[in-house]
Scaffold this active site. Structure first.
Site, PDB file in Angstrom:
ATOM      1  N   ALA A  84       0.839  -1.203   0.000  1.00  0.00           N
ATOM      2  CA  ALA A  84       0.000   0.000   0.000  1.00  0.00           C
ATOM      3  C   ALA A  84       0.870   1.247   0.000  1.00  0.00           C
ATOM      4  CB  ALA A  84      -0.914   0.007   1.220  1.00  0.00           C
ATOM      5  N   THR A 128      11.702   1.300  -3.560  1.00  0.00           N
ATOM      6  CA  THR A 128      11.657   1.734  -4.961  1.00  0.00           C
ATOM      7  C   THR A 128      12.963   2.331  -5.462  1.00  0.00           C
ATOM      8  OG1 THR A 128      10.716   3.448  -6.400  1.00  0.00           O
ATOM      9  CG2 THR A 128      10.585   3.871  -4.059  1.00  0.00           C
ATOM     10  N   GLU A 130      13.031   4.913  -7.075  1.00  0.00           N
ATOM     11  CA  GLU A 130      12.907   6.365  -6.908  1.00  0.00           C
ATOM     12  C   GLU A 130      13.804   6.871  -5.788  1.00  0.00           C
ATOM     13  OE1 GLU A 130      10.884   9.239  -8.026  1.00  0.00           O
ATOM     14  OE2 GLU A 130      11.109   8.010  -9.798  1.00  0.00           O
ATOM     15  N   TYR A 152       7.457  11.662  -2.597  1.00  0.00           N
ATOM     16  CA  TYR A 152       7.253  10.205  -2.627  1.00  0.00           C
ATOM     17  C   TYR A 152       8.573   9.481  -2.348  1.00  0.00           C
ATOM     18  CZ  TYR A 152       6.786   5.567  -4.766  1.00  0.00           C
ATOM     19  OH  TYR A 152       6.816   4.205  -5.006  1.00  0.00           O
ATOM     20  N   LYS A 156       9.455   7.101   0.845  1.00  0.00           N
ATOM     21  CA  LYS A 156       9.857   5.701   0.664  1.00  0.00           C
ATOM     22  C   LYS A 156      11.214   5.435   1.321  1.00  0.00           C
ATOM     23  CE  LYS A 156       6.732   3.353  -1.770  1.00  0.00           C
ATOM     24  NZ  LYS A 156       6.165   2.064  -1.341  1.00  0.00           N
ATOM     25  N   HIS A 182       7.853  -1.331 -12.780  1.00  0.00           N
ATOM     26  CA  HIS A 182       7.274  -2.532 -13.377  1.00  0.00           C
ATOM     27  C   HIS A 182       5.815  -2.258 -13.700  1.00  0.00           C
ATOM     28  CE1 HIS A 182       7.471  -2.831  -8.985  1.00  0.00           C
ATOM     29  NE2 HIS A 182       6.237  -3.320  -9.063  1.00  0.00           N
TER      30      HIS A 182
HETATM   31  P1  NAP Z   1      -0.741   1.028  -6.966  1.00  0.00           P
HETATM   32  O1  NAP Z   1      -1.336   0.321  -8.133  1.00  0.00           O
HETATM   33  O2  NAP Z   1      -0.787   2.524  -6.907  1.00  0.00           O
HETATM   34  O3  NAP Z   1      -1.471   0.437  -5.650  1.00  0.00           O
HETATM   35  C1  NAP Z   1      -1.383   1.104  -4.418  1.00  0.00           C
HETATM   36  C2  NAP Z   1      -2.296   0.397  -3.426  1.00  0.00           C
HETATM   37  O4  NAP Z   1      -2.187   1.051  -2.154  1.00  0.00           O
HETATM   38  C3  NAP Z   1      -3.787   0.390  -3.796  1.00  0.00           C
HETATM   39  O5  NAP Z   1      -4.343  -0.856  -3.465  1.00  0.00           O
HETATM   40  C4  NAP Z   1      -4.347   1.477  -2.893  1.00  0.00           C
HETATM   41  O6  NAP Z   1      -5.714   1.295  -2.591  1.00  0.00           O
HETATM   42  C5  NAP Z   1      -3.510   1.241  -1.645  1.00  0.00           C
HETATM   43  N1  NAP Z   1      -3.515   2.370  -0.713  1.00  0.00           N
HETATM   44  C6  NAP Z   1      -3.292   3.672  -0.998  1.00  0.00           C
HETATM   45  N2  NAP Z   1      -3.387   4.405   0.127  1.00  0.00           N
HETATM   46  C7  NAP Z   1      -3.677   3.553   1.143  1.00  0.00           C
HETATM   47  C8  NAP Z   1      -3.899   3.702   2.534  1.00  0.00           C
HETATM   48  N3  NAP Z   1      -3.866   4.893   3.122  1.00  0.00           N
HETATM   49  N4  NAP Z   1      -4.167   2.597   3.275  1.00  0.00           N
HETATM   50  C9  NAP Z   1      -4.234   1.378   2.702  1.00  0.00           C
HETATM   51  N5  NAP Z   1      -4.052   1.174   1.364  1.00  0.00           N
HETATM   52  C10 NAP Z   1      -3.766   2.251   0.616  1.00  0.00           C
HETATM   53  O7  NAP Z   1       0.789   0.614  -6.773  1.00  0.00           O
HETATM   54  P2  NAP Z   1       1.612  -0.612  -7.418  1.00  0.00           P
HETATM   55  O8  NAP Z   1       2.156  -0.174  -8.726  1.00  0.00           O
HETATM   56  O9  NAP Z   1       0.816  -1.840  -7.306  1.00  0.00           O
HETATM   57  O10 NAP Z   1       2.863  -0.656  -6.421  1.00  0.00           O
HETATM   58  C11 NAP Z   1       2.793  -1.411  -5.224  1.00  0.00           C
HETATM   59  C12 NAP Z   1       3.800  -0.850  -4.233  1.00  0.00           C
HETATM   60  O11 NAP Z   1       5.105  -0.923  -4.788  1.00  0.00           O
HETATM   61  C13 NAP Z   1       3.592   0.619  -3.880  1.00  0.00           C
HETATM   62  O12 NAP Z   1       3.990   0.772  -2.522  1.00  0.00           O
HETATM   63  C14 NAP Z   1       4.558   1.359  -4.778  1.00  0.00           C
HETATM   64  O13 NAP Z   1       4.931   2.599  -4.209  1.00  0.00           O
HETATM   65  C15 NAP Z   1       5.707   0.378  -4.819  1.00  0.00           C
HETATM   66  N6  NAP Z   1       6.532   0.375  -6.026  1.00  0.00           N
HETATM   67  C16 NAP Z   1       5.938   0.296  -7.248  1.00  0.00           C
HETATM   68  C17 NAP Z   1       6.727   0.233  -8.379  1.00  0.00           C
HETATM   69  C18 NAP Z   1       6.117   0.118  -9.751  1.00  0.00           C
HETATM   70  O14 NAP Z   1       6.832   0.367 -10.728  1.00  0.00           O
HETATM   71  N7  NAP Z   1       4.860  -0.308  -9.858  1.00  0.00           N
HETATM   72  C19 NAP Z   1       8.133   0.246  -8.251  1.00  0.00           C
HETATM   73  C20 NAP Z   1       8.694   0.315  -6.984  1.00  0.00           C
HETATM   74  C21 NAP Z   1       7.877   0.365  -5.871  1.00  0.00           C
HETATM   75  P3  NAP Z   1      -6.902   1.924  -3.521  1.00  0.00           P
HETATM   76  O15 NAP Z   1      -7.178   0.881  -4.576  1.00  0.00           O
HETATM   77  O16 NAP Z   1      -8.015   2.090  -2.544  1.00  0.00           O
HETATM   78  O17 NAP Z   1      -6.392   3.204  -4.088  1.00  0.00           O
HETATM   79  N1  GDD Z   2       3.151   9.779 -15.537  1.00  0.00           N
HETATM   80  C1  GDD Z   2       3.693  10.427 -16.579  1.00  0.00           C
HETATM   81  N2  GDD Z   2       2.868  11.095 -17.428  1.00  0.00           N
HETATM   82  N3  GDD Z   2       5.030  10.372 -16.749  1.00  0.00           N
HETATM   83  C2  GDD Z   2       5.550  11.014 -17.825  1.00  0.00           C
HETATM   84  C3  GDD Z   2       4.761  11.708 -18.736  1.00  0.00           C
HETATM   85  C4  GDD Z   2       3.348  11.773 -18.531  1.00  0.00           C
HETATM   86  O1  GDD Z   2       2.599  12.381 -19.288  1.00  0.00           O
HETATM   87  N4  GDD Z   2       5.572  12.222 -19.699  1.00  0.00           N
HETATM   88  C5  GDD Z   2       6.819  11.861 -19.400  1.00  0.00           C
HETATM   89  N5  GDD Z   2       6.814  11.134 -18.253  1.00  0.00           N
HETATM   90  C6  GDD Z   2       8.011  10.610 -17.560  1.00  0.00           C
HETATM   91  C7  GDD Z   2       8.104  11.050 -16.109  1.00  0.00           C
HETATM   92  O2  GDD Z   2       8.573  12.399 -16.004  1.00  0.00           O
HETATM   93  C8  GDD Z   2       9.085  10.009 -15.564  1.00  0.00           C
HETATM   94  O3  GDD Z   2      10.414  10.425 -15.824  1.00  0.00           O
HETATM   95  C9  GDD Z   2       8.772   8.765 -16.419  1.00  0.00           C
HETATM   96  O4  GDD Z   2       7.961   9.201 -17.513  1.00  0.00           O
HETATM   97  C10 GDD Z   2       8.029   7.663 -15.660  1.00  0.00           C
HETATM   98  O5  GDD Z   2       6.913   8.231 -15.008  1.00  0.00           O
HETATM   99  P1  GDD Z   2       5.811   7.311 -14.288  1.00  0.00           P
HETATM  100  O6  GDD Z   2       5.312   6.269 -15.209  1.00  0.00           O
HETATM  101  O7  GDD Z   2       4.815   8.252 -13.679  1.00  0.00           O
HETATM  102  O8  GDD Z   2       6.652   6.523 -13.176  1.00  0.00           O
HETATM  103  P2  GDD Z   2       7.758   6.995 -12.116  1.00  0.00           P
HETATM  104  O9  GDD Z   2       9.078   6.488 -12.610  1.00  0.00           O
HETATM  105  O10 GDD Z   2       7.631   8.428 -11.800  1.00  0.00           O
HETATM  106  O11 GDD Z   2       7.303   6.205 -10.814  1.00  0.00           O
HETATM  107  C11 GDD Z   2       6.901   4.825 -10.890  1.00  0.00           C
HETATM  108  O12 GDD Z   2       8.019   3.997 -10.714  1.00  0.00           O
HETATM  109  C12 GDD Z   2       8.635   4.084  -9.427  1.00  0.00           C
HETATM  110  C13 GDD Z   2       9.845   3.122  -9.446  1.00  0.00           C
HETATM  111  O13 GDD Z   2      10.959   3.782  -9.992  1.00  0.00           O
HETATM  112  C14 GDD Z   2       5.840   4.612  -9.821  1.00  0.00           C
HETATM  113  O14 GDD Z   2       5.286   3.329  -9.963  1.00  0.00           O
HETATM  114  C15 GDD Z   2       6.440   4.708  -8.425  1.00  0.00           C
HETATM  115  O15 GDD Z   2       5.455   4.345  -7.455  1.00  0.00           O
HETATM  116  C16 GDD Z   2       7.630   3.727  -8.361  1.00  0.00           C
HETATM  117  O16 GDD Z   2       8.216   3.764  -7.089  1.00  0.00           O
END
Ligand code: NAP
Ligand code: GDD
Length: 326
Positions: A84, A128, A130, A152, A156, A182
């Site tokens: 979460a 992450t 990030e 963020y 983290k 991912h």
């Molecule tokens: P996501 O799709 O944004 O899912 C976030 C989840 O957290 C949702 O189920 C959301 O619930 C829940 N949540 C938000 N606020 C909450 C709160 N106050 N209490 C309880 N639950 C809450 O994220 P994801 O892409 O699956 O990523 C999963 C985790 O990995 C996150 O912690 C993210 O920061 C981290 N992460 C993601 C990536 C990536 O590339 N995807 C990479 C590195 C780390 P609702 O459905 O109600 O909004």
């Molecule tokens: N979202 C978004 N929208 N990103 C854009 C856009 C746009 O229109 N145009 C360019 N970008 C660029 C962002 O500036 C960033 O450099 C890159 O695309 C990726 O953006 P996101 O897909 O929003 O992901 P993120 O890298 O900022 O964050 C995601 O990955 C992290 C892991 O490195 C999220 O899933 C984070 O929760 C996660 O920790």
């Protein structure tokens, strides 16, 4: 094929992208799976709808410690996966305090609850790439210094150290997975891969002509969420708690993402993509590329889906009905 285990797992963030794939994996491994779900004015169950009847959903919120204690007492988990978070970087600039409360301090609430009522449970924290932010060397591994570039990333990083401190101070089996980006067809609409995939689908269907994006030069190490949740699970099956970087080791720019996604639909991205400064960030993470050697050597983990395969799957799913997401 399901195997059998007597283990129970609690997954926070179960309605999110990773939560849905992890719940599937754990069910396949024979776990009893509990998912923490927060109250919202309109429930958001589409990613886990196909698991109805196989998952037990418990109410709770990372902002409310008593709800976390209750969820732990009810689920009596062997493993807790904290997925979460307020996970969208631009929102963290608009709502920094909320993001810090959920994504940072919320993890401490969960760790403190765990320490009180389930200290034997193993704990996974979704950290992450990030946190590397303005990267000091490339590729990034477990020894690379941190320099987060958003509220963020800062939140983290706090949660990452809170997890390590729980391990070192109280002996919890608590690990931090430093996962690079991912994606999947279940990715939220606002993230760039899904925004591009769905933009391509709308343009290919004649419903739109233009896609407005921010920084096209940023590069990311993009993998598939299904591969990455397997790494989370593997981290909690080890003899010793350790932190791991999870990444593909390949990086691509947003521009290359656009080229691949539009080409999949037979389109030229240059005819449709417009740069819109309103999507640029106050501080940007310009490049990320991970070195997952430790995970390969100690977990036996390897990604199975590359950049092209991922982009094609997302574009194809965006052009297909929602049932294709299962
Ligand atoms: P996501 O799709 O944004 O899912 C976030 C989840 O957290 C949702 O189920 C959301 O619930 C829940 N949540 C938000 N606020 C909450 C709160 N106050 N209490 C309880 N639950 C809450 O994220 P994801 O892409 O699956 O990523 C999963 C985790 O990995 C996150 O912690 C993210 O920061 C981290 N992460 C993601 C990536 C990536 O590339 N995807 C990479 C590195 C780390 P609702 O459905 O109600 O909004
Ligand atoms: N979202 C978004 N929208 N990103 C854009 C856009 C746009 O229109 N145009 C360019 N970008 C660029 C962002 O500036 C960033 O450099 C890159 O695309 C990726 O953006 P996101 O897909 O929003 O992901 P993120 O890298 O900022 O964050 C995601 O990955 C992290 C892991 O490195 C999220 O899933 C984070 O929760 C996660 O920790």
């Amino acid at each position: 094929m399901s195997s059998s285990t007597n283990k129970r797992a609690l997954v926070t963030g179960v309605t999110g992208q990773d939560g849905s794939y992890l719940a599937e994996l754990l069910l396949d491994e024979g776990y009893e799976v509990f998912g923490l779900v927060r109250k919202s004015s309109s429930p958001n169950p589409w990613r886990i709808a196909h698991l109805e009847g196989r998952l037990t959903l418990l109410p709770g919120d990372l902002l409310d410690q008593s709800s976390l204690v209750r969820a732990l007492l009810e689920s009596r988990p062997h493993e807790v996966y904290n997925l979460a978070a307020q996970s969208f970087v631009p929102t963290s600039f608009e709502q920094p305090v909320h993001t810090t409360e959920v994504t940072g301090v919320g993890v401490l609430r969960l760790l403190e609850s765990l320490r009180q009522v389930a200290p034997e449970a193993r704990f996974y924290q979704a950290s992450t790439s990030e946190m590397f932010g303005r990267v000091e060397s490339s590729p990034q591994d477990e020894r690379t210094p941190f320099h987060p570039r958003s509220p963020y990333g800062v939140a983290k990083l706090y949660a990452h150290w809170a997890t390590i401190n729980a391990r070192e101070a109280y002996g919890l089996f608590a690990v931090s997975g430093l996962l690079f980006n991912h994606e999947s067809p279940r990715r939220g609409d606002e993230f760039v891969t899904q925004k591009v995939a769905r933009g391509v689908a709308r343009i290919a269907a004649g419903e739109a002509r233009e896609l407005r994006l921010g920084n096209l030069d940023a590069t990311r190490d993009w993998g598939h969420a299904r591969d990455y949740v397997r790494a989370m699970w593997l981290m909690l099956q080890q003899d010793e708690p350790r932190d791991f970087v999870i990444a593909t080791g390949r990086t691509h720019s947003v521009r290359e993402l656009c080229a691949a996604a539009f080409a999949r639909a037979g389109l030229d991205w240059r005819e449709h993509v417009t740069v819109d400064a309103s999507f640029t960030r106050p501080a940007e993470v310009e490049e990320l590329c991970g070195d997952a050697r430790r995970a390969r050597d100690l977990l036996g983990w390897r990604p199975t889906v590359g950049f092209e395969g991922l982009v094609h799957e997302m574009v194809d799913a965006a052009r297909a009905p929602r049932e294709a997401l299962r």
